[in-house]
Design a protein around this motif. Sequence first.
Motif, PDB file in Angstrom:
ATOM      1  N   PRO A  29      42.247  33.676  43.323  1.00  0.00           N
ATOM      2  CA  PRO A  29      41.700  34.664  42.379  1.00  0.00           C
ATOM      3  C   PRO A  29      42.706  35.714  41.887  1.00  0.00           C
ATOM      4  O   PRO A  29      42.751  36.012  40.697  1.00  0.00           O
ATOM      5  CB  PRO A  29      40.551  35.308  43.165  1.00  0.00           C
ATOM      6  N   GLN A  30      43.529  36.272  42.774  1.00  0.00           N
ATOM      7  CA  GLN A  30      44.504  37.279  42.337  1.00  0.00           C
ATOM      8  C   GLN A  30      45.548  36.668  41.398  1.00  0.00           C
ATOM      9  O   GLN A  30      45.969  37.295  40.437  1.00  0.00           O
ATOM     10  CB  GLN A  30      45.189  37.924  43.553  1.00  0.00           C
ATOM     11  N   LYS A  31      45.942  35.399  41.648  1.00  0.00           N
ATOM     12  CA  LYS A  31      46.942  34.728  40.798  1.00  0.00           C
ATOM     13  C   LYS A  31      46.362  34.387  39.424  1.00  0.00           C
ATOM     14  O   LYS A  31      47.089  34.257  38.452  1.00  0.00           O
ATOM     15  CB  LYS A  31      47.476  33.464  41.467  1.00  0.00           C
ATOM     16  N   LYS A  43      44.398  36.430  37.863  1.00  0.00           N
ATOM     17  CA  LYS A  43      44.460  37.703  37.141  1.00  0.00           C
ATOM     18  C   LYS A  43      45.888  38.055  36.748  1.00  0.00           C
ATOM     19  O   LYS A  43      46.147  38.517  35.640  1.00  0.00           O
ATOM     20  CB  LYS A  43      43.883  38.836  38.003  1.00  0.00           C
ATOM     21  N   GLU A  44      46.822  37.851  37.679  1.00  0.00           N
ATOM     22  CA  GLU A  44      48.223  38.189  37.440  1.00  0.00           C
ATOM     23  C   GLU A  44      49.103  37.188  38.199  1.00  0.00           C
ATOM     24  O   GLU A  44      49.443  37.397  39.359  1.00  0.00           O
ATOM     25  CB  GLU A  44      48.519  39.623  37.895  1.00  0.00           C
TER      26      GLU A  44
END
Length: 182
Positions: free
Chosen positions: A108-110, A112-113
């Motif tokens: 999930p974080q990857k 987003k960024e």
Amino acid sequence: MEKLVDKQLSDTGTSEEDAVQIKPQRIKLKLKPKSPFSLNVEFRQAVDYPVDLYYLMDLSKSMEDDKDKLAALGNLLATTMQNITSNFRLGFGSFVDKVVMPYVSTVPQKLKEPCTGCAPPYGFKNHMPLSLNTEEFERQVKAASVSGNLDAPEGGFDAIMQAIVCHVSHCHVLDGHLIVCQ
């Protein structure tokens, strides 16, 4: 072979409809399997014929330096094309990769960024429809954000298909990745 449409070549034409650049235009051909057939065609480029160039670029992080070079190329390209035609339009689109494994990290974080300072990954974006405004091309290329992918498999053919199918002068992007064609 039967020539169905065989108009004479023309030297001018401001649209596809009125310029005749290849002769014959339409034939009916019956061949036996594995039988060679020679077809003679004539070609002449019409003067001032419209030229559309849609530049589709990979905007993954590794292409960041190429993006800067492309921004400067727009005006040079337009100036050069004026020697060929006064009817030149330029457009710009980009892709990163398919937003699924194994093309991008689905953590999930990857999503987003994917890398420091990078935009979320996407399959295709139409940044600039075909236009005569080459200064806008430079602005759009400079403003386009890079993103990240995993670089093993590549999903660029999906972006090529979107650019072709959507007639890029009529594309709209919703939610950053959904393509809507009119």
